[in-house]
Design a protein around this motif. Structure first.
Motif, short mmCIF file in Angstrom:
data_model
loop_
_atom_site.label_atom_id
_atom_site.label_comp_id
_atom_site.label_asym_id
_atom_site.label_seq_id
_atom_site.Cartn_x
_atom_site.Cartn_y
_atom_site.Cartn_z
N GLU A 73 -36.58 -17.76 143.02
CA GLU A 73 -36.78 -16.99 142.24
C GLU A 73 -35.30 -17.26 140.95
OE1 GLU A 73 -36.18 -13.69 145.99
OE2 GLU A 73 -35.57 -12.81 144.30
N LEU A 74 -35.57 -16.65 139.78
CA LEU A 74 -34.30 -17.08 138.87
C LEU A 74 -32.79 -16.23 138.94
CD1 LEU A 74 -33.75 -18.68 136.43
CD2 LEU A 74 -35.06 -17.24 135.03
N MET A 75 -32.31 -16.74 138.80
CA MET A 75 -30.56 -15.53 139.32
C MET A 75 -30.67 -15.50 137.15
SD MET A 75 -28.78 -16.86 142.91
CE MET A 75 -27.85 -15.53 142.52
N PHE A 76 -30.11 -16.25 137.39
CA PHE A 76 -29.16 -16.87 135.93
C PHE A 76 -29.64 -17.57 135.61
CE2 PHE A 76 -26.38 -13.65 137.30
CZ PHE A 76 -25.76 -13.69 138.50
N VAL A 77 -29.67 -17.85 133.96
CA VAL A 77 -29.86 -18.74 133.02
C VAL A 77 -28.78 -18.73 131.67
CG1 VAL A 77 -31.01 -20.02 131.08
CG2 VAL A 77 -32.40 -18.22 132.84
N VAL A 109 -29.49 -8.97 139.15
CA VAL A 109 -28.96 -9.66 140.05
C VAL A 109 -27.51 -9.52 140.21
CG1 VAL A 109 -27.39 -11.96 140.77
CG2 VAL A 109 -29.25 -12.29 139.62
N PRO A 110 -27.39 -8.39 141.51
CA PRO A 110 -26.59 -7.83 141.80
C PRO A 110 -24.93 -8.75 141.41
CG PRO A 110 -27.87 -7.97 144.33
CD PRO A 110 -28.42 -8.97 142.81
N SER A 111 -24.11 -7.06 141.68
CA SER A 111 -22.45 -8.08 140.75
C SER A 111 -22.20 -8.67 141.93
CB SER A 111 -22.18 -6.99 140.33
OG SER A 111 -21.56 -6.03 142.05
N ARG A 112 -22.31 -9.27 143.12
CA ARG A 112 -21.31 -9.83 144.36
C ARG A 112 -22.05 -10.89 143.77
NH1 ARG A 112 -25.97 -6.65 146.79
NH2 ARG A 112 -27.38 -8.37 147.69
N ASP A 130 -28.66 -12.20 151.52
CA ASP A 130 -28.68 -13.53 150.85
C ASP A 130 -28.05 -14.79 151.11
OD1 ASP A 130 -25.70 -10.86 150.09
OD2 ASP A 130 -28.26 -10.84 149.32
N SER A 131 -28.54 -14.93 152.40
CA SER A 131 -28.65 -16.06 153.11
C SER A 131 -30.35 -16.88 152.58
CB SER A 131 -28.85 -15.99 154.43
OG SER A 131 -27.51 -15.77 155.41
#
Lengths: 112, 115
Positions: B44-48, B60-63, B85-86
């Protein structure tokens, strides 16, 4: 990006060619076909990509049908180290970076 | 070796801990990515990030807090994570210069376990 369909698993005898199919019947004219593989618990590894023509590199060959609705990744002489999950990804060729969308892939087991 | 390194390779943390994952690429690329791979699920892509600017946050959650100080380094700061989140967290990089169909190169990943 267009969706792809791959068989969930395949077996191949060591030393024989492994032919991994992928269907992408809704592919658009500007979409590339990419192949990656992921060996257990490692990061995905780029294998090859193509647009219309067949491609070959040191790892594999990519055969794309004339209508571009399907493709086959060929590992010419599979070894035990080729056991991995193989992902076929169709990706729009936009300007700038476009993320990869991974499906479930094909789990290839190379058997001695 | 793909030219993308990640540290640590394995991490165990409690839900109240704060930790950071680091990614470094030696390929001269300008785009970097964070992906998450949970057990038996697709990546799963999170950030770019492209030229140090975040261009995508895939809900994506702020944690999870990314940081890209320069084009060669990418961090993922973690705080108050949950056991779900593991996962295997993967970093990738690409040219990011508008090249059509450019290839992404992945690091080996960080295996994270949240207790």
């Amino acid at each position: 990006d267009a969706k792809t369909t791959q068989p969930p698993s395949m077996d191949c005898a060591e030393g024989r060619a492994a032919n991994l199919p992928c269907n992408h019947s809704t592919i658009s004219g500007n979409e590339y076909v990419y192949w990656y593989r992921q060996i257990h618990s490692q990061g995905p590894q780029y294998i090859i990509h193509g647009l219309k023509n067949n491609e070959t590199n040191e790892m594999a060959s990519l055969i794309i049908t004339e209508d571009r609705k399907s493709s086959t990744l060929i590992l010419p002489h599979a070894t035990l180290r080729d056991t991995a999950v193989y992902y076929c990804i169709v990706r729009v060729a936009l300007s700038g970076n476009t993320p990869l969308v991974f499906g479930k892939g094909t789990r290839l087991s190379v058997i001695a | 070796e793909t030219g993308v390194t990640q540290t640590p390779r394995h991490l165990v943390m409690g839900m109240t801990n704060k930790k950071s994952l680091k990614c470094e690429q030696h390929l001269g690329h300008n785009a970097m990515y964070w992906y998450k791979q949970s057990a038996k699920k697709p990546l799963e892509l999170m950030f770019v990030y492209n030229f140090k600017e975040q261009t995508e946050n895939n809900s994506v959650p702020s944690r999870f807090s990314p940081e890209c100080p320069n084009s060669s380094h990418l961090f993922l700061h973690l705080h108050t994570l949950q056991p779900e989140d593991s996962a295997l967290y993967l970093c990738a990089s690409s040219l990011g210069q508008g090249a059509s169909g450019e290839t992404q190169y992945f690091g080996p990943g960080t295996r994270l376990l949240v207790l």
